[in-house]
Design an enzyme around this catalytic site. Structure first.
Site, PDB file in Angstrom:
ATOM      1  N   SER A 144       0.887  -1.324  -0.046  1.00 10.18           N
ATOM      2  CA  SER A 144       0.396  -0.087  -0.035  1.00 10.18           C
ATOM      3  C   SER A 144       0.833   1.005   0.125  1.00 10.18           C
ATOM      4  CB  SER A 144      -0.848  -0.160   1.631  1.00 10.18           C
ATOM      5  OG  SER A 144      -1.481   0.840   1.655  1.00 10.18           O
ATOM      6  N   TYR A 157      -0.848  -1.800  10.361  1.00  8.94           N
ATOM      7  CA  TYR A 157      -1.801  -1.360   9.367  1.00  8.94           C
ATOM      8  C   TYR A 157      -0.211  -1.246   8.589  1.00  8.94           C
ATOM      9  CZ  TYR A 157      -3.640  -1.531   4.479  1.00  8.94           C
ATOM     10  OH  TYR A 157      -4.027  -2.262   2.946  1.00  8.94           O
TER      11      TYR A 157
HETATM   12  P1  NAD Z   1     -11.110  -6.531   0.007  1.00  6.28           P
HETATM   13  O1  NAD Z   1     -11.881  -6.020   1.423  1.00  6.28           O
HETATM   14  O2  NAD Z   1     -12.369  -6.282  -1.331  1.00  6.28           O
HETATM   15  O3  NAD Z   1     -10.902  -8.089  -0.400  1.00  6.28           O
HETATM   16  C1  NAD Z   1      -9.878  -8.603   0.557  1.00  6.28           C
HETATM   17  C2  NAD Z   1      -9.425 -10.317   0.641  1.00  6.28           C
HETATM   18  O4  NAD Z   1      -9.284 -10.394   1.720  1.00  6.28           O
HETATM   19  C3  NAD Z   1     -11.584 -10.432   0.044  1.00  6.28           C
HETATM   20  O5  NAD Z   1     -10.976 -11.349  -0.818  1.00  6.28           O
HETATM   21  C4  NAD Z   1     -11.556 -11.370   1.865  1.00  6.28           C
HETATM   22  O6  NAD Z   1     -11.988 -12.275   1.332  1.00  6.28           O
HETATM   23  C5  NAD Z   1      -9.573 -12.104   1.753  1.00  6.28           C
HETATM   24  N1  NAD Z   1      -9.618 -12.664   2.941  1.00  6.28           N
HETATM   25  C6  NAD Z   1      -9.352 -11.759   4.358  1.00  6.28           C
HETATM   26  N2  NAD Z   1      -9.043 -12.015   5.349  1.00  6.28           N
HETATM   27  C7  NAD Z   1      -8.244 -13.480   4.596  1.00  6.28           C
HETATM   28  C8  NAD Z   1      -7.476 -14.475   5.637  1.00  6.28           C
HETATM   29  N3  NAD Z   1      -7.610 -14.066   6.920  1.00  6.28           N
HETATM   30  N4  NAD Z   1      -7.270 -15.075   4.749  1.00  6.28           N
HETATM   31  C9  NAD Z   1      -7.810 -15.610   3.304  1.00  6.28           C
HETATM   32  N5  NAD Z   1      -8.180 -14.754   3.034  1.00  6.28           N
HETATM   33  C10 NAD Z   1      -9.221 -13.231   3.637  1.00  6.28           C
HETATM   34  O7  NAD Z   1      -9.582  -5.562   0.284  1.00  6.28           O
HETATM   35  P2  NAD Z   1      -8.863  -4.988  -1.020  1.00  6.28           P
HETATM   36  O8  NAD Z   1      -9.398  -4.100  -0.920  1.00  6.28           O
HETATM   37  O9  NAD Z   1      -9.842  -5.884  -2.506  1.00  6.28           O
HETATM   38  O10 NAD Z   1      -7.711  -4.963  -1.116  1.00  6.28           O
HETATM   39  C11 NAD Z   1      -6.898  -6.158  -1.106  1.00  6.28           C
HETATM   40  C12 NAD Z   1      -4.927  -5.603  -0.955  1.00  6.28           C
HETATM   41  O11 NAD Z   1      -4.721  -5.026  -1.352  1.00  6.28           O
HETATM   42  C13 NAD Z   1      -5.167  -5.805   0.366  1.00  6.28           C
HETATM   43  O12 NAD Z   1      -3.761  -6.294   1.346  1.00  6.28           O
HETATM   44  C14 NAD Z   1      -5.287  -4.396   0.904  1.00  6.28           C
HETATM   45  O13 NAD Z   1      -4.056  -4.028   2.433  1.00  6.28           O
HETATM   46  C15 NAD Z   1      -4.140  -4.262   0.041  1.00  6.28           C
HETATM   47  N6  NAD Z   1      -4.526  -2.746  -0.143  1.00  6.28           N
HETATM   48  C16 NAD Z   1      -5.697  -2.037  -0.350  1.00  6.28           C
HETATM   49  C17 NAD Z   1      -6.516  -0.455  -1.182  1.00  6.28           C
HETATM   50  C18 NAD Z   1      -7.668  -0.129  -0.956  1.00  6.28           C
HETATM   51  O14 NAD Z   1      -7.846   1.054  -1.429  1.00  6.28           O
HETATM   52  N7  NAD Z   1      -8.525  -0.899  -1.386  1.00  6.28           N
HETATM   53  C19 NAD Z   1      -5.597   0.562  -1.551  1.00  6.28           C
HETATM   54  C20 NAD Z   1      -3.994  -0.419  -1.004  1.00  6.28           C
HETATM   55  C21 NAD Z   1      -3.901  -1.169  -0.238  1.00  6.28           C
END
Ligand code: NAD
Length: 262
Positions: A144, A157
């Site tokens: 991130s 985080y």
């Molecule tokens: P999301 O909540 O849409 O998806 C998260 C996924 O992780 C889901 O499929 C969920 O079921 C799975 N998950 C959560 N806990 C789990 C566990 N213990 N075991 C297995 N699976 C698990 O989130 P997203 O926004 O797509 O985020 C994905 C990644 O991107 C994360 O690492 C997040 O930190 C990173 N990220 C997101 C953003 C944003 O703005 N959305 C920005 C920067 C980084």
């Protein structure tokens, strides 16, 4: 574009958001996919079979909780059994919790470190022997902008994502002379179901419009004031998995609308 034909790709957290977009991009390029993440069993099965039909690749699913060491071992074993190896590992699963350090619950700290950081170490450790055997591999970690800079109230985080950047560089250096690369992608805000929920909640909490939440709260640090699109991030991951990216390893690659240019 079929340059990943017959490669086996394990993508954590791929039942939603960014991970799901990555699954689409890699499957479109011909890779067989192991999905992972939580959700409704019927919806996940529908997703799995539609990916198979759309892209003519094999798609498996593991319900492993990435915080569970034994579940990770089983997931990797099943990926090898079902897809023939682990050529591509995308460590994407992640969770968030927001509170000042003095109020931050210990169990939330531990869960975030386990899911967002330790799982990437364990899966790299488990997958690398298969990549070494295949003499080819790609590890892409999804950190991130918070892997590079901090924001208040996100201690676990920010610590986990900074740690993921460090893990990436170490794995890259250890494998530098092999055909295995390890890189980390650092997105700004991406409009995933998780963030969409936050917009509605914050609008209610702050008594402001959803547009104001997006501009003045969520995208306050993101100079272009636009969400990153999951499919654009997925294209970046796809490029990192290609042979054209063979010279990129240990790289920290931002897609954050100018956030870390501050
Ligand atoms: P999301 O909540 O849409 O998806 C998260 C996924 O992780 C889901 O499929 C969920 O079921 C799975 N998950 C959560 N806990 C789990 C566990 N213990 N075991 C297995 N699976 C698990 O989130 P997203 O926004 O797509 O985020 C994905 C990644 O991107 C994360 O690492 C997040 O930190 C990173 N990220 C997101 C953003 C944003 O703005 N959305 C920005 C920067 C980084």
């Amino acid at each position: 574009m079929t340059h990943l034909k017959d490669k086996a790709a394990l993508i954590t957290g791929s039942t939603s958001g960014i991970g799901l977009a990555i699954a689409h991009a890699l499957a479109k390029a011909g890779a067989n996919i192991m999905l992972n993440g939580f959700g409704d069993a019927k919806e996940i099965e529908a997703l799995r079979s539609s990916l198979e039909k759309t892209y003519h690749v094999s798609v498996g699913y593991s319900a492993a909780d990435v915080a569970n060491k034994e579940a990770l071992e089983t997931m990797v074993e099943n990926t090898v059994k079902e897809l023939g190896g682990v050529d591509i590992l995308v460590n994407n699963a992640g969770i968030q919790y927001v509170a000042p350090v003095i109020e931050f619950p210990d169990e939330k700290w531990e869960a975030i470190l386990a899911i967002n950081l330790t799982s990437a170490f364990r899966l790299s450790k488990l997958a690398l022997p298969y990549m070494i055997k295949a003499d080819w591999g790609r590890i892409v970690n999804i950190a991130s902008a918070h892997g590079i800079v901090a924001s208040p109230f996100k201690s676990a985080y920010v610590a986990a994502k900074h740690g993921l950047v460090g893990l990436t560089k170490t794995v890259a250096l250890e494998q530098a002379e092999s055909n295995i690369t390890c890189n980390v992608v650092c997105p700004g805000y991406v409009k995933t179901p998780l963030v969409e929920k936050q917009i509605a909640e914050q609008a209610k909490a702050h008594k402001i419009s959803e547009d104001a939440v997006v501009r003045d709260v969520l995208l306050q640090s993101q100079p272009n004031k636009k969400f990153i699109k999951p499919e654009n991030l997925a294209d970046l991951v796809l490029f990192l998995c290609s042979d054209s990216a063979e010279g990129m390893t240990g790289e920290v690659i931002s897609m954050d609308g100018g956030w870390t240019a501050h």
